[in-house]
Design a protein around this motif. Structure first.
Motif, PDB file in Angstrom:
ATOM      1  N   SER A  67      16.435 -46.859  23.101  1.00  0.00           N
ATOM      2  CA  SER A  67      17.879 -46.654  23.109  1.00  0.00           C
ATOM      3  C   SER A  67      18.144 -45.407  23.928  1.00  0.00           C
ATOM      4  O   SER A  67      17.509 -44.379  23.712  1.00  0.00           O
ATOM      5  N   GLY A  68      19.066 -45.506  24.871  1.00  0.00           N
ATOM      6  CA  GLY A  68      19.327 -44.365  25.737  1.00  0.00           C
ATOM      7  C   GLY A  68      20.799 -44.038  25.857  1.00  0.00           C
ATOM      8  O   GLY A  68      21.647 -44.931  25.871  1.00  0.00           O
TER       9      GLY A  68
ATOM     10  N   TYR B 193      22.983 -53.029  28.970  1.00  0.00           N
ATOM     11  CA  TYR B 193      23.891 -51.892  28.922  1.00  0.00           C
ATOM     12  C   TYR B 193      24.897 -52.129  27.807  1.00  0.00           C
ATOM     13  O   TYR B 193      25.195 -53.274  27.449  1.00  0.00           O
ATOM     14  N   ALA B 194      25.436 -51.035  27.277  1.00  0.00           N
ATOM     15  CA  ALA B 194      26.444 -51.105  26.226  1.00  0.00           C
ATOM     16  C   ALA B 194      27.429 -49.968  26.463  1.00  0.00           C
ATOM     17  O   ALA B 194      27.230 -49.149  27.355  1.00  0.00           O
ATOM     18  N   PHE B 195      28.479 -49.918  25.697  1.00  0.00           N
ATOM     19  CA  PHE B 195      29.335 -48.746  25.728  1.00  0.00           C
ATOM     20  C   PHE B 195      29.569 -48.317  24.302  1.00  0.00           C
ATOM     21  O   PHE B 195      29.509 -49.089  23.378  1.00  0.00           O
ATOM     22  N   GLY B 196      29.780 -47.033  24.157  1.00  0.00           N
ATOM     23  CA  GLY B 196      29.845 -46.429  22.838  1.00  0.00           C
ATOM     24  C   GLY B 196      28.881 -45.266  22.816  1.00  0.00           C
ATOM     25  O   GLY B 196      28.625 -44.624  23.837  1.00  0.00           O
ATOM     26  N   GLU B 197      28.281 -45.021  21.681  1.00  0.00           N
ATOM     27  CA  GLU B 197      27.360 -43.895  21.541  1.00  0.00           C
ATOM     28  C   GLU B 197      26.071 -44.099  22.336  1.00  0.00           C
ATOM     29  O   GLU B 197      25.494 -43.159  22.861  1.00  0.00           O
TER      30      GLU B 197
ATOM     31  N   VAL C  41      16.677 -51.163  25.834  1.00  0.00           N
ATOM     32  CA  VAL C  41      15.598 -51.805  26.571  1.00  0.00           C
ATOM     33  C   VAL C  41      14.484 -52.143  25.579  1.00  0.00           C
ATOM     34  O   VAL C  41      14.094 -51.295  24.777  1.00  0.00           O
ATOM     35  N   ILE C  42      14.004 -53.371  25.625  1.00  0.00           N
ATOM     36  CA  ILE C  42      12.845 -53.749  24.817  1.00  0.00           C
ATOM     37  C   ILE C  42      11.652 -53.801  25.760  1.00  0.00           C
ATOM     38  O   ILE C  42      11.699 -54.483  26.789  1.00  0.00           O
ATOM     39  N   VAL C  43      10.612 -53.024  25.410  1.00  0.00           N
ATOM     40  CA  VAL C  43       9.437 -52.922  26.273  1.00  0.00           C
ATOM     41  C   VAL C  43       8.177 -53.218  25.489  1.00  0.00           C
ATOM     42  O   VAL C  43       8.110 -52.988  24.277  1.00  0.00           O
TER      43      VAL C  43
END
Length: 106
Positions: free
Chosen positions: A7-8, A46-50, A55-57
């Protein structure tokens, strides 16, 4: 291989880089980095918010995951967190293990 949810959240310079490179440019860069360490990107969203990116690696081991996380976080452009992901079978195996635990103060 060990699977992680990355999570970034982009910081100021990271947002500037995202705008410059575009979403596909950043995805290509991350994929190249992960593959260079012997891993594979399974999903990239990609998302928006916090949180800005998920990415799942799959990476060879925990040390590789830690090295990748430290390198990205040290850049100062993105703040990431790693969440280890377990298969159903791994959770089933964990449920069958006997753990000897004493409650603090008992």
């Amino acid at each position: 291989m060990a699977k992680y949810l990355v999570s970034g959240s982009y910081l100021k310079d990271g947002v500037k880089g995202l705008v410059k490179d575009g979403g596909s440019g950043r995805q290509a860069s991350v994929t190249k980095m992960i593959e260079g360490m012997g891993g594979k990107v399974e999903a990239f969203y990609y998302a928006f918010g916090e949180t800005d990116v998920f990415v799942i690696v799959d990476v060879p081991d925990g040390a590789t995951a830690a090295a990748l996380s430290m390198a990205v976080n040290a850049s100062g452009a993105v703040r990431t967190t790693l969440t280890p992901l377990l298969t159903v079978e791994e959770v089933d195996a964990a449920c069958k293990k006997t753990v000897s635990y004493t409650v603090p103060g008992a």
